[in-house]
Write an enzyme that holds these catalytic residues in place. Structure first.
Site, PDB file in Angstrom:
ATOM      1  N   GLY A  74     -12.843  -1.664  25.382  1.00 48.28           N
ATOM      2  CA  GLY A  74     -13.091  -3.085  25.602  1.00 48.28           C
ATOM      3  C   GLY A  74     -12.327  -3.697  26.757  1.00 48.28           C
ATOM      4  N   GLN A  75     -11.509  -2.905  27.446  1.00 52.14           N
ATOM      5  CA  GLN A  75     -10.790  -3.429  28.596  1.00 52.14           C
ATOM      6  C   GLN A  75     -11.786  -3.755  29.707  1.00 52.14           C
ATOM      7  OE1 GLN A  75     -10.234  -0.513  27.131  1.00 52.14           O
ATOM      8  NE2 GLN A  75      -8.087  -0.335  26.546  1.00 52.14           N
ATOM      9  N   PRO A  76     -11.456  -4.721  30.578  1.00 53.92           N
ATOM     10  CA  PRO A  76     -12.406  -5.137  31.628  1.00 53.92           C
ATOM     11  C   PRO A  76     -12.991  -3.984  32.434  1.00 53.92           C
ATOM     12  CG  PRO A  76     -10.562  -6.656  31.554  1.00 53.92           C
ATOM     13  CD  PRO A  76     -10.236  -5.539  30.594  1.00 53.92           C
ATOM     14  N   PHE A  78     -13.878  -1.091  31.548  1.00 51.31           N
ATOM     15  CA  PHE A  78     -14.882  -0.305  30.824  1.00 51.31           C
ATOM     16  C   PHE A  78     -16.134  -1.104  30.483  1.00 51.31           C
ATOM     17  CE2 PHE A  78     -10.843   1.826  29.478  1.00 51.31           C
ATOM     18  CZ  PHE A  78     -11.020   2.942  30.265  1.00 51.31           C
TER      19      PHE A  78
END
Length: 183
Positions: A74-76, A78
């Site tokens: 969920g990190q930017p 990805f």
């Protein structure tokens, strides 16, 4: 004798009537995607889960249905992969931390941008408000409003409040997903 019959029955189901579904689980970092997947796959909840780097896949078996679940980071960096992993799946699961009000606008923006992709039209969407065990949290109705779920078209949309930690509503989640197995 009953044990032998059950083994033969299970083998026949898996061999001739087994169904596999592809499910993609997405959401902002720290929403609880990996913890939820671990619990659904029969593992235990752990408080010290590390963030998913890239993706993670687990199979969840329920009767003759195997859910092949992709947990996408969920990190930017990805989030650009979300659409690719959502194409052609039986269902998309979007997980939100309903106790972190500071991320709701960002979650809404990311979800609506993804659902606007024509390649994903028709794929059912299940939104899960995770961490319902925490005292300061949104209700399901508040989450529906905060994410503007009623405006998402071209698919069935459903929303549940869950707790991966307390295993609240997880059977309802599995049942909702399994209804899309043969579609």
């Amino acid at each position: 004798m009953a044990g032998l019959f059950r083994k033969v029955y299970d083998w026949l189901l898996k061999t001739f009537w087994a169904t596999q579904m592809d499910v993609t689980m997405i959401g902002l970092q720290n929403a609880g995607k990996t913890s939820l997947l671990r619990v659904l796959a029969g593992g235990e909840f752990t408080i010290d889960s590390i963030p998913t780097v890239g993706f993670n896949m687990k199979r969840v078996q329920r009767g003759h249905v195997t859910l092949k679940c992709w947990d996408i980071g969920g990190q930017p960096r990805f989030r650009t992969m979300w659409e690719r992993y959502c194409r052609g799946v039986n269902a998309i699961v979007f997980i939100v931390d309903i106790a972190d009000l500071n991320v709701l606008q960002q979650a809404r923006d990311e979800l609506h941008a993804l659902m606007a992709q024509s390649s994903l039209n028709g794929i059912p969407l299940l939104v899960l408000g995770n961490k319902s065990d925490l005292p300061e949290k949104l209700s399901v109705d508040e989450l529906i409003d905060a994410l503007d779920l009623k405006s998402i078209g071209h698919r069935e949309v459903c929303c549940y409040g869950i707790s991966a930690k307390e295993e609240t509503n997880l059977e309802a989640v599995i049942q909702w997903l399994m209804k899309w197995a043969n579609r």
